[in-house]
Design a protein around this motif. Structure first.
Motif, PDB file in Angstrom:
ATOM      1  N   GLY A 104       0.835  -1.187   0.000  1.00  0.00           N
ATOM      2  CA  GLY A 104       0.000   0.000   0.000  1.00  0.00           C
ATOM      3  C   GLY A 104       0.865   1.231   0.000  1.00  0.00           C
ATOM      4  N   PRO A 105       0.321   2.384  -0.389  1.00  0.00           N
ATOM      5  CA  PRO A 105       1.111   3.607  -0.504  1.00  0.00           C
ATOM      6  C   PRO A 105       1.479   4.190   0.860  1.00  0.00           C
ATOM      7  N   LEU A 106       2.732   4.588   0.991  1.00  0.00           N
ATOM      8  CA  LEU A 106       3.163   5.272   2.211  1.00  0.00           C
ATOM      9  C   LEU A 106       2.854   6.759   2.105  1.00  0.00           C
ATOM     10  N   PRO A 107       2.680   7.436   3.226  1.00  0.00           N
ATOM     11  CA  PRO A 107       2.360   8.865   3.188  1.00  0.00           C
ATOM     12  C   PRO A 107       3.577   9.710   2.842  1.00  0.00           C
ATOM     13  N   ASP A 108       3.324  10.901   2.368  1.00  0.00           N
ATOM     14  CA  ASP A 108       4.376  11.851   2.017  1.00  0.00           C
ATOM     15  C   ASP A 108       5.340  12.031   3.184  1.00  0.00           C
ATOM     16  N   GLY A 109       6.648  11.980   2.856  1.00  0.00           N
ATOM     17  CA  GLY A 109       7.678  12.216   3.864  1.00  0.00           C
ATOM     18  C   GLY A 109       8.186  10.987   4.570  1.00  0.00           C
ATOM     19  N   MET A 110       7.611   9.826   4.292  1.00  0.00           N
ATOM     20  CA  MET A 110       8.020   8.592   4.958  1.00  0.00           C
ATOM     21  C   MET A 110       8.872   7.747   4.009  1.00  0.00           C
ATOM     22  N   SER A 111       9.913   7.133   4.540  1.00  0.00           N
ATOM     23  CA  SER A 111      10.742   6.243   3.731  1.00  0.00           C
ATOM     24  C   SER A 111      10.297   4.805   3.930  1.00  0.00           C
ATOM     25  N   HIS A 112      10.695   3.952   2.990  1.00  0.00           N
ATOM     26  CA  HIS A 112      10.341   2.540   3.106  1.00  0.00           C
ATOM     27  C   HIS A 112      10.975   1.917   4.342  1.00  0.00           C
ATOM     28  N   ALA A 113      12.186   2.323   4.689  1.00  0.00           N
ATOM     29  CA  ALA A 113      12.855   1.775   5.868  1.00  0.00           C
ATOM     30  C   ALA A 113      12.092   2.104   7.142  1.00  0.00           C
ATOM     31  N   GLU A 114      11.469   3.266   7.189  1.00  0.00           N
ATOM     32  CA  GLU A 114      10.721   3.672   8.381  1.00  0.00           C
ATOM     33  C   GLU A 114       9.450   2.857   8.575  1.00  0.00           C
ATOM     34  N   PHE A 115       9.011   2.189   7.513  1.00  0.00           N
ATOM     35  CA  PHE A 115       7.794   1.390   7.607  1.00  0.00           C
ATOM     36  C   PHE A 115       8.007   0.129   8.432  1.00  0.00           C
ATOM     37  N   THR A 116       9.257  -0.361   8.496  1.00  0.00           N
ATOM     38  CA  THR A 116       9.550  -1.592   9.221  1.00  0.00           C
ATOM     39  C   THR A 116       9.657  -1.319  10.716  1.00  0.00           C
ATOM     40  N   SER A 117       9.626  -2.394  11.506  1.00  0.00           N
ATOM     41  CA  SER A 117       9.752  -2.268  12.956  1.00  0.00           C
ATOM     42  C   SER A 117      11.165  -1.805  13.314  1.00  0.00           C
ATOM     43  N   PRO A 118      11.361  -1.211  14.490  1.00  0.00           N
ATOM     44  CA  PRO A 118      12.714  -0.796  14.901  1.00  0.00           C
ATOM     45  C   PRO A 118      13.702  -1.960  14.898  1.00  0.00           C
ATOM     46  N   GLU A 119      13.236  -3.150  15.279  1.00  0.00           N
ATOM     47  CA  GLU A 119      14.123  -4.311  15.302  1.00  0.00           C
ATOM     48  C   GLU A 119      14.559  -4.708  13.894  1.00  0.00           C
ATOM     49  N   GLU A 120      13.614  -4.731  12.974  1.00  0.00           N
ATOM     50  CA  GLU A 120      13.947  -5.078  11.594  1.00  0.00           C
ATOM     51  C   GLU A 120      14.806  -4.004  10.957  1.00  0.00           C
ATOM     52  N   ARG A 121      14.527  -2.760  11.277  1.00  0.00           N
ATOM     53  CA  ARG A 121      15.318  -1.664  10.727  1.00  0.00           C
ATOM     54  C   ARG A 121      16.771  -1.776  11.178  1.00  0.00           C
ATOM     55  N   ALA A 122      16.969  -2.096  12.455  1.00  0.00           N
ATOM     56  CA  ALA A 122      18.328  -2.236  12.983  1.00  0.00           C
ATOM     57  C   ALA A 122      19.036  -3.427  12.351  1.00  0.00           C
ATOM     58  N   ALA A 123      18.314  -4.539  12.173  1.00  0.00           N
ATOM     59  CA  ALA A 123      18.906  -5.729  11.563  1.00  0.00           C
ATOM     60  C   ALA A 123      19.291  -5.453  10.115  1.00  0.00           C
ATOM     61  N   ASN A 124      18.432  -4.748   9.400  1.00  0.00           N
ATOM     62  CA  ASN A 124      18.745  -4.417   8.010  1.00  0.00           C
ATOM     63  C   ASN A 124      19.950  -3.486   7.915  1.00  0.00           C
ATOM     64  N   ALA A 125      19.994  -2.495   8.793  1.00  0.00           N
ATOM     65  CA  ALA A 125      21.133  -1.569   8.778  1.00  0.00           C
ATOM     66  C   ALA A 125      22.434  -2.295   9.076  1.00  0.00           C
ATOM     67  N   GLU A 126      22.384  -3.259   9.982  1.00  0.00           N
ATOM     68  CA  GLU A 126      23.582  -4.040  10.298  1.00  0.00           C
ATOM     69  C   GLU A 126      23.990  -4.909   9.116  1.00  0.00           C
ATOM     70  N   ALA A 127      23.004  -5.496   8.416  1.00  0.00           N
ATOM     71  CA  ALA A 127      23.306  -6.307   7.233  1.00  0.00           C
ATOM     72  C   ALA A 127      23.926  -5.446   6.138  1.00  0.00           C
ATOM     73  N   VAL A 128      23.421  -4.231   5.977  1.00  0.00           N
ATOM     74  CA  VAL A 128      23.996  -3.309   4.994  1.00  0.00           C
ATOM     75  C   VAL A 128      25.443  -2.989   5.356  1.00  0.00           C
ATOM     76  N   ARG A 129      25.690  -2.764   6.638  1.00  0.00           N
ATOM     77  CA  ARG A 129      27.036  -2.388   7.090  1.00  0.00           C
ATOM     78  C   ARG A 129      28.028  -3.536   6.932  1.00  0.00           C
ATOM     79  N   THR A 130      27.612  -4.740   7.330  1.00  0.00           N
ATOM     80  CA  THR A 130      28.562  -5.853   7.398  1.00  0.00           C
ATOM     81  C   THR A 130      28.659  -6.664   6.115  1.00  0.00           C
ATOM     82  N   ALA A 131      27.546  -6.794   5.391  1.00  0.00           N
ATOM     83  CA  ALA A 131      27.540  -7.653   4.204  1.00  0.00           C
ATOM     84  C   ALA A 131      27.202  -6.911   2.925  1.00  0.00           C
ATOM     85  N   GLY A 132      26.819  -5.656   3.039  1.00  0.00           N
ATOM     86  CA  GLY A 132      26.386  -4.917   1.863  1.00  0.00           C
ATOM     87  C   GLY A 132      27.263  -3.746   1.501  1.00  0.00           C
TER      88      GLY A 132
END
Length: 245
Positions: A104-132
């Motif tokens: 579904g469409p996100l509202p103006d000013g929101m990023s896709h990363a912000e749509f995820t839970s804080p836990e998932e956001r942190a895990a994704n950021a760590e994956a980007v840092r270490t493996a991406g």
């Protein structure tokens, strides 16, 4: 004949729509399946500056240079959340309908990363840092995700593992910028991994789902995996074909 533009979500290129596109073409439709910059056959073009605006431009350029009109613009997951509403916001006169696949469409000013839970956001950021390499989100463990959730053959899973590519991370962290122009375009939501009751509940409680409130949109149920173009391509193609009627 209806003109479709099928836009993939995270990690996938235009190849993911192969069976859906073949079905629609067999019914006489014109179908375009772009691979967004940094994915699919365009994986070599990924860079630290590949962001949401890049992907919006990919689709806008396809519509412009192919001179497409009355487009049924279909977006899966990330593409539904931020890419296709952005395209429709800029060229609403070219888009006949928006179709959101398990999204579904996100509202103006929101990023896709912000749509995820804080836990998932942190895990994704760590994956980007270490493996991406600090700029890409690696694909998930597809076989683990599909186990018990999808009716996929080994050949389909092998293809998914072989062809999926890291997602340029700036596409997830760039805020979407929208006016209300896209909201005038009719929209359909194909619900796969959640029900209409769940959507209504979330829309009432979560600001990110504000565009899912009300009755100004339609939906079709296609229960199953979050990636229906891979495990239920025939059923998805039938739903999309019905839009043309």
């Amino acid at each position: 004949m209806t003109t479709y533009v099928l836009v993939p979500g995270f990690w996938l290129g235009g190849w993911a729509w192969r069976d859906v596109a073949a079905d629609l073409r067999g019914r006489g439709h014109d179908v375009h399946c772009p691979s967004l910059t940094g994915t699919g056959e365009r994986a070599h073009l990924a860079g630290p500056d590949t962001d949401l605006e890049t992907h919006i431009t990919d689709v806008l350029n396809l519509i412009h240079y192919e001179d497409l009109r009355d487009v049924v613009l279909v977006g899966h997951s990330y593409a539904g959340a931020v890419v296709i509403p952005s395209v429709a916001d800029r060229v609403p006169e070219r888009v006949a309908r928006l179709v959101f696949i398990d999204s579904g469409p996100l509202p103006d000013g929101m990023s896709h990363a912000e749509f995820t839970s804080p836990e998932e956001r942190a895990a994704n950021a760590e994956a980007v840092r270490t493996a991406g390499h600090g700029r890409e989100l690696p694909p998930p463990p597809w076989r683990q995700l599909a186990d018990g959730s999808a009716d996929l053959s080994d050949e389909a899973l092998d293809r998914l593992e072989r062809l999926s590519t890291p997602q340029p991370w700036a596409t997830a962290t760039t805020p979407v910028r929208l006016t209300d122009a896209w909201e005038k375009v009719p929209r359909l939501h194909v619900l796969c991994s959640f029900t209409i009751e769940t959507v209504r509940t979330m829309a009432d409680a979560v600001p990110a789902f504000k565009h899912m409130r009300g009755d100004d949109w339609d939906h079709r149920d296609l229960p199953g995996w979050h990636w229906p173009m891979l495990d239920k391509p025939a059923e998805l193609a039938t739903i999309l074909h019905e839009v043309s009627a």
